[in-house]
Write a protein that holds these residues in place. Structure first.
Motif, PDB file in Angstrom:
ATOM      1  N   PRO A 130       0.542  -1.302  -0.134  1.00  0.00           N
ATOM      2  CA  PRO A 130      -0.006   0.299   0.180  1.00  0.00           C
ATOM      3  C   PRO A 130       0.712   1.272  -0.108  1.00  0.00           C
ATOM      4  N   ASN A 131       0.332   2.344  -0.752  1.00  0.00           N
ATOM      5  CA  ASN A 131       1.169   3.696  -0.577  1.00  0.00           C
ATOM      6  C   ASN A 131       0.037   4.483  -0.120  1.00  0.00           C
ATOM      7  N   GLN A 132       0.529   5.360   1.001  1.00  0.00           N
ATOM      8  CA  GLN A 132      -0.433   6.127   1.640  1.00  0.00           C
ATOM      9  C   GLN A 132      -0.962   7.360   0.707  1.00  0.00           C
ATOM     10  N   LEU A 133      -0.224   7.882  -0.261  1.00  0.00           N
ATOM     11  CA  LEU A 133      -0.685   8.871  -1.162  1.00  0.00           C
ATOM     12  C   LEU A 133      -1.394   8.401  -2.061  1.00  0.00           C
TER      13      LEU A 133
ATOM     14  N   LEU B 162      -6.739   7.989  -4.390  1.00  0.00           N
ATOM     15  CA  LEU B 162      -7.412   6.964  -5.447  1.00  0.00           C
ATOM     16  C   LEU B 162      -8.170   6.040  -4.827  1.00  0.00           C
ATOM     17  N   ASP B 163      -8.093   5.811  -3.560  1.00  0.00           N
ATOM     18  CA  ASP B 163      -9.129   4.722  -2.708  1.00  0.00           C
ATOM     19  C   ASP B 163     -10.228   5.521  -2.062  1.00  0.00           C
ATOM     20  N   LEU B 164     -11.231   4.873  -2.535  1.00  0.00           N
ATOM     21  CA  LEU B 164     -12.602   5.568  -1.978  1.00  0.00           C
ATOM     22  C   LEU B 164     -12.612   5.088  -0.472  1.00  0.00           C
TER      23      LEU B 164
ATOM     24  N   ALA C 179      -3.839  17.922   1.211  1.00  0.00           N
ATOM     25  CA  ALA C 179      -2.888  19.345   0.953  1.00  0.00           C
ATOM     26  C   ALA C 179      -1.879  19.078   1.807  1.00  0.00           C
ATOM     27  N   VAL C 180      -1.871  18.611   3.163  1.00  0.00           N
ATOM     28  CA  VAL C 180      -0.646  18.576   4.125  1.00  0.00           C
ATOM     29  C   VAL C 180       0.189  17.244   3.402  1.00  0.00           C
ATOM     30  N   ALA C 181      -0.434  16.107   2.954  1.00  0.00           N
ATOM     31  CA  ALA C 181       0.393  14.962   2.261  1.00  0.00           C
ATOM     32  C   ALA C 181       1.109  15.496   1.252  1.00  0.00           C
TER      33      ALA C 181
END
Length: 296
Positions: A165-168, A173-175, A189-191
């Motif tokens: 998994p990738n946090q971004l 992209l993940d509902l 925005a912070v990410a």
């Protein structure tokens, strides 16, 4: 974005874009510059910024257009002061002006989680925690971290480099992940601001370059935030979750950057003692019973 561009051109282009975005943000009245007639730019003109920084307009124009790679520390510092950059932005500006591509190697290998960090994660039984890599891959999570952040995913996924998994990616992209955050746009925005900071520290990391390109194509939200050139080293704050199992949780997060400088960091979440969120977090952990009953 040209994914095959060299690190030099990547860094120089980013430097010019960042300088232009910060120049647009500073109005002449903010820095005591007298103006006459109609202005065609929202912020400072190039010659105005050059004057404030004590350099020639020609030199500054060459720097912003990527035609000069030898700006001294004194010049970069003067630009940072004139643009009223905060500490994160100042660090980012120096990183863009000093990509050090001649001494860096392009990062290609699969990132490996630091063993000690993984042990620390699993020792924090009641604290949801994740180990993140440079490009926000989830390198490991403890049981509580999995239940809080990604109960809909396989608990063993971080151990598989090919489909970690990738946090971004999850955030944009993940509902399920999008619905997890009551303040999704603020989280996003912070990410992105944090990703921009990290990307400048590792300009030759192909994983970071490809992640930015992928998300820019697949998410208009990401593309818009990335174009804003906002920079922030994310270290702490509050996250407001709407968890599918236990409802609303307000948790404090801390980002612990590992000292080796490889970009790995531990993300922890805690609730205020005696709060409803502490009770909700306890309910989530108790409901799992040590197995997967509380997964989404």
């Amino acid at each position: 974005m040209n994914h095959s561009a060299s690190s030099d051109s990547h860094g120089i282009g980013e430097l010019g874009e960042f300088l232009r975005s910060r120049r647009d943000r500073v109005g002449p009245d903010d820095v005591g510059v007298r103006t006459y007639g109609r202005r065609r730019v929202p912020g400072l003109r190039r010659e105005e910024l050059a004057q404030l920084a004590g350099v020639s307009a020609t030199y500054y124009t060459r720097l912003e257009q990527g035609q000069s790679q030898n700006a001294s520390d004194a010049v970069i510092e003067a630009l940072a002061r004139a643009l009223r950059l905060d500490e994160d932005e100042r660090t980012h500006l120096f990183a863009l002006a000093r990509p050090a591509s001649g001494t860096r190697r392009r990062v290609l290998e699969v990132e490996q989680p630091q063993a000690g960090a993984v042990r620390l994660l699993h020792a924090m039984h009641d604290v949801p925690a994740l180990l993140l890599g440079r490009s926000n891959d989830v390198l490991a999570w403890n049981h509580a971290g999995h239940l809080l952040m990604a109960g809909h995913l396989d608990v063993d996924a971080p151990a598989r480099p090919d489909d970690r998994p990738n946090q971004l990616r999850m955030l944009f992209l993940d509902l399920h992940t999008r619905e997890l955050h009551r303040d999704w746009y603020d989280e996003a925005a912070v990410a992105v601001a944090s990703l921009r900071y990290v990307a400048a520290q590792f300009p030759d990391d192909r994983g970071l370059i490809e992640l930015v390109g992928e998300l820019s194509v697949q998410s208009t939200d990401f593309a818009g935030l990335w174009a804003g050139q906002t920079v922030r080293l994310c270290t702490s704050g509050t996250r407001r979750f709407h968890h599918p199992v236990v409802g609303d949780l307000d948790l404090e997060y801390e980002v612990l950057h590992l000292p080796e400088g490889h970009g790995q960091r531990i993300l922890t979440h805690t609730a205020a003692p005696g709060s409803a969120s502490e009770a909700g977090l306890r309910l989530l952990l108790d409901a799992s019973g040590g197995d997967r009953a509380a997964e989404w």
